[in-house]
Design an enzyme around this catalytic site. Structure first.
Site, PDB file in Angstrom:
ATOM      1  CE  LYS A 191      46.118  44.336  39.048  1.00 35.41           C
ATOM      2  NZ  LYS A 191      47.219  43.281  38.879  1.00 35.41           N
ATOM      3  NE  ARG A 192      44.694  40.984  30.358  1.00 37.13           N
ATOM      4  CZ  ARG A 192      44.251  40.129  30.742  1.00 37.13           C
ATOM      5  NH1 ARG A 192      42.760  39.921  30.190  1.00 37.13           N
ATOM      6  NH2 ARG A 192      44.733  39.282  31.496  1.00 37.13           N
ATOM      7  CG  HIS A 252      51.573  33.322  29.952  1.00 38.86           C
ATOM      8  ND1 HIS A 252      52.423  34.430  30.670  1.00 38.86           N
ATOM      9  CD2 HIS A 252      52.492  33.011  28.934  1.00 38.86           C
ATOM     10  CE1 HIS A 252      53.514  34.535  30.073  1.00 38.86           C
ATOM     11  NE2 HIS A 252      53.726  33.688  28.893  1.00 38.86           N
ATOM     12  CE  LYS A 269      44.523  40.963  35.191  1.00 38.39           C
ATOM     13  NZ  LYS A 269      45.953  40.757  35.506  1.00 38.39           N
ATOM     14  CB  THR A 311      54.900  42.025  35.076  1.00 42.03           C
ATOM     15  OG1 THR A 311      53.752  42.233  34.128  1.00 42.03           O
ATOM     16  CG2 THR A 311      55.259  40.667  34.547  1.00 42.03           C
TER      17      THR A 311
HETATM   18  C1  LIG Z   1      52.646  45.759  33.149  1.00 36.23           C
HETATM   19  C2  LIG Z   1      51.266  45.817  32.256  1.00 36.23           C
HETATM   20  C3  LIG Z   1      50.441  44.816  32.235  1.00 36.23           C
HETATM   21  C4  LIG Z   1      50.337  43.769  33.503  1.00 36.23           C
HETATM   22  O1  LIG Z   1      49.648  44.124  34.431  1.00 36.23           O
HETATM   23  P1  LIG Z   1      49.297  43.140  35.606  1.00 36.23           P
HETATM   24  O2  LIG Z   1      48.947  43.888  36.694  1.00 36.23           O
HETATM   25  O3  LIG Z   1      50.142  42.220  35.694  1.00 36.23           O
HETATM   26  O4  LIG Z   1      48.145  42.505  34.988  1.00 36.23           O
HETATM   27  C5  LIG Z   1      49.213  45.106  31.469  1.00 36.23           C
HETATM   28  N1  LIG Z   1      49.280  46.237  30.738  1.00 36.23           N
HETATM   29  C6  LIG Z   1      50.290  47.119  30.739  1.00 36.23           C
HETATM   30  C7  LIG Z   1      50.100  48.470  29.713  1.00 36.23           C
HETATM   31  C8  LIG Z   1      51.226  46.894  31.633  1.00 36.23           C
HETATM   32  O5  LIG Z   1      52.350  47.768  31.484  1.00 36.23           O
END
Ligand SMILES: *Cc1c(COP(=O)(O)O)cnc(C)c1O
Length: 761
Positions: A504-505, A322, A510, A612
């Site tokens: 996102k985190r 990952h 990022k 995602t």
């Molecule tokens: C989809 C999702 C993520 C992943 O987000 P990315 O933008 O791909 O890092 C993280 N946390 C939650 C709660 C999500 O639904």
């Protein structure tokens, strides 16, 4: 199914109606769960003795199991009508808490794959840890993140404890008991299971440590055998912290392997057939210790020799990578490993010897050996034994062949493949965006709900009337988000603003910092009278920072400080709004994503494996402003360059960029230096640490993630998205193209790919 659900729910609700109840939400949750369980009884039950796949993951981020089941079984509307008829608030389920057993994308993918496997009739079970506290709840106080314990277990009525299936797990310093708690994951034709292990003995943490505001203290108090199913990712900056993580990994891996062997014994087949019965997918390196554990059991309990045990294990295991960040490819100090896992360690040594005897080239051996210079390298172990190794987006799968696993790739090219991540559209579209789902139903029928690729057809519905309807759906979702934000914190969000969303985190790669710096850039331009015709925009952020990650926490503080600054400025307020929505989780995501006009995917090219969140936002009609990174590349391939806003250095360009010095950019561009200087002398506080990280670096090189390099092209992309947004029909058409293109990112397809290309069940 609908009838059974409705009848059972009505009966449950009768017990609750009439008198006012304490903890009504929780009781309603239990009532709905009980009704769902009645439905589950009518479905074909899990057959332990028939071939299956197992998904081993340190994280699961499922969202409430109630909503997951409703989505998979299409019972959502039945629930709402029944609740309404019986005089209950149909929105109550939206307030149920999420099990917080994951951090971000990795855990969310695990949950999407489980949901899709159940929905598409693939026998896939999940195995993980029943963390007592999981990830923290985030609150913002005085611009900064604070962390509170999350007591998710009280709200979850789905779990069934199986003490009869408990197993002993032994470490160098003693033995614990692993007790499984099972959660049914239902599809219309099957029930799979998520099995989460609780470590016993276990005692609750003293919450005074939390009340003092320091989650790290609470972690430390738990640093003993009882902490194993305490927290997700306890800090690993100390030896005890590292030991605890290794114990967690072995704890759930060993318990899960034991449980699978017990299930296998029900088939009555000889152990040589184990590989036909079970396939184990390792979600990242965390569960890799399952490999030497299985080999150990095959040798010690089943009388296999090492060669044979290795062969059987090779048929069983495969590994999903990952991340290519070196710091995430787990390594353990060999002495620590041996001390914590003395029974497993000899098998790691045997694996290492086997590899060294097999590989003739001494140059290769150093790169790929499992033990090297006193460290145990888990990723190498996973790749060496697994029959398949996959990355999670096209670019990422190429990168792992060129970089981290280059030598393995030359030795075993047929072992490597790509399986691009996907999302559960049942949750992220059918459940989260009722308006858009109905829009699709009315035009292409409802078959797309069980076959997402059919949604591609929607792109042909681009008449003026179609586009106007699409816009009004988005407008409604934005109003709903504004209402939610107002009710949860009192912040005012004008739904007529453009909603630009980065959720996102919080992590340096990022690049939330790039986003907020560009907001400051716009602000300076506005103050100087240089900003022309800017369409008012709300920059919406959400995300948690790891408790020990200083720079990420500074970024959160900066975002909130800028937000306060803009709020105080009457002119700025007309054009910009910065909003940080606390406690990003599945539940919040389901509200924010349908309301987004623009999806911010800003990772430095080559750093985000897939993402995602980008897929969810695209599926809900938000064009991407982003780099050519991870699955953004595939999104743009399907949706078209013209319908997204791509900016920034490409990975190939970055590879040629030796001697990058952000100071050159700083001195040569006034536009950039004015913005960066605000970090030091800003009207909103002192962010010298971020200033220094951009210009001087410390442990990391200066501006490791090339924020300043990409700033100008990002600003251009932002302005061009803003310009396009003014012509709302043209923008709606871009949105439509993205919705259609996202039909390619169904987790149903992803899990089918795992089955067709790796498991073959
Ligand atoms: C989809 C999702 C993520 C992943 O987000 P990315 O933008 O791909 O890092 C993280 N946390 C939650 C709660 C999500 O639904």
């Amino acid at each position: 199914m609908k009838e059974i659900f409705q009848k059972s729910l009505e009966k449950q609700l009768e017990k609750l109606s009439g008198k006012p109840q304490k903890n009504m939400e929780r009781k309603l949750g239990r009532a709905i769960t009980a009704a769902l369980m009645d439905v589950f009884c009518t479905l074909p039950q899990r057959k332990a003795a028939s071939p299956r796949a197992a998904y081993f993951s340190a994280e699961f981020l499922p969202g409430s199991f109630i909503t997951g089941s409703l989505a998979n079984l299409d019972l959502h509307n039945t629930l709402k009508t029944t609740l309404r008829q019986k005089g209950f608030d149909p929105e109550c389920i939206e307030r149920l808490s999420d099990p917080a057993l994951g951090n971000g994308g990795l855990g969310r993918l695990a949950a999407c794959l489980l949901d899709s496997a159940a929905a598409t009739d693939i026998p896939l079970d999940g195995y993980g840890i029943r963390y007592r506290y999981g990830i923290f709840q985030q609150k913002i106080s005085g611009c900064e993140q604070t962390e509170r314990p999350d007591l998710w277990q009280e709200d979850c009525a789905f779990e069934k404890e199986h003490r009869d299936d408990a197993v002993k797990v032994s470490f160098g310093d003693g033995e614990v008991t692993a007790v499984p708690f099972d959660i049914p994951i239902a599809g219309k034709n099957r029930i799979n299971r998520l099995r989460l292990w609780q470590c016993e003995p276990c005692t609750p943490v003293d919450f005074n440590a939390f009340k003092n505001g320091d989650i790290c203290l609470a972690f430390k108090e738990q640093n003993n055998a009882e902490a194993i199913s305490g927290f997700l990712y306890p800090p690993d900056d100390t030896v005890e912290g590292k030991a605890l993580r290794l114990k967690q990994q072995y704890f759930f891996s060993a318990a899960s392997v034991a449980s699978i062997l017990k299930d296998f014994s029900k088939t009555g087949k000889p152990i040589n057939c184990l590989g036909e019965y079970i396939k184990i997918q390792l979600n990242d390196t965390h569960p890799t210790v399952a490999i030497p554990e299985l080999i150990r059991l095959l040798c010690e309990d089943y009388g296999k020799d090492f060669e044979n045990a290795l062969k059987i294990s090779g048929e069983i295991f495969s590994y999903t990578n990952h991340t290519v960040m070196a710091e995430a490819l787990e390594c353990w100090d060999e002495a620590l490993f041996c001390r914590i896992l003395p029974k497993v360690y000899p098998y790691v040594v045997m694996l290492n010897n086997h590899l060294r005897q097999n590989i003739k080239s001494s140059e290769l051996i150093n790169k790929i050996s499992i033990i090297k210079d006193g460290t145990v390298r888990m990723a190498n172990m996973a790749v060496y034994v697994s029959h398949k190794v996959n990355g999670v987006a096209k670019i990422h799968s190429e990168i792992i062949k060129e970089s981290v696993f280059k030598e393995f790739y030359t030795l075993y090219p047929q072992r490597f493949l790509n399986i691009t991540n996907g999302i559960s559209h049942r949750r992220w579209l059918c459940l989260a965006n009722n308006g858009l789902s109905s829009f699709a139903d009315a035009r292409i029928g409802t078959d797309w709900r069980d076959n997402l690729p059919l949604l591609d057809e929607i792109k042909n519905y681009n008449s003026v009337a179609d586009l106007d309807e699409l816009m009004s759906i988005k407008a409604k979702n934005k109003r709903q988000l504004a209402d939610y934000v107002k009710a949860n914190g009192g912040f005012l969000l004008d739904p007529d603003f453009m909603f630009s969303v980065q959720i996102k985190r919080i992590h340096e790669y990022k690049r939330q910092l790039l986003n907020i710096l560009a907001v400051l850039g716009l602000y300076i331009d506005l103050k100087n009278g240089e900003l022309k015709d800017f369409y008012p925009t709300a920059f919406i952020f959400a995300g948690k920072a790891a408790p020990g990650y200083y720079n990420a926490k500074q970024v959160i503080k900066l975002i909130n400080a800028v937000s306060a600054l803009l709020e105080k400025d009457e002119t700025a307020r007309k054009y910009f709004k910065v909003l940080f929505i606390p406690d990003y989780n599945v539940k919040n995501a389901m509200k924010i994503i349908p309301a987004a006009d623009l999806s911010e995917q800003l990772s430095t090219a080559g750093t985000e494996a897939s993402g995602t969140g980008n897929m969810k936002l695209s599926l809900n009609g938000a064009p991407t402003i982003g780099t050519l990174d991870g699955a953004n590349i595939e999104i743009v391939d399907y949706a078209g360059m013209d319908n997204n806003y791509i900016f920034g250095a490409k990975r190939s360009e970055l590879a040629c960029l030796t001697n990058y010095d952000p100071m050159d950019i700083y001195y040569s561009s006034d536009r950039i230096s004015r913005v960066v200087d605000l970090l030091k002398q800003g009207p909103f506080g002192d962010f010298t640490a971020l200033f220094n990280s951009l210009l001087f670096g410390s442990y990391d090189p200066a501006d490791r993630y090339k924020v300043l390099l990409d700033y100008p092209s990002y600003m251009n992309a932002r302005l061009s998205a803003n310009e396009d947004y003014k012509n709302s029909r043209i923008y709606a058409e871009k949105s439509l193209k993205n919705i259609a293109a996202a039909a390619h990112f169904s987790a149903d397809d992803t899990v089918q790919n795992y089955n067709n290309k790796i498991w073959n069940i």
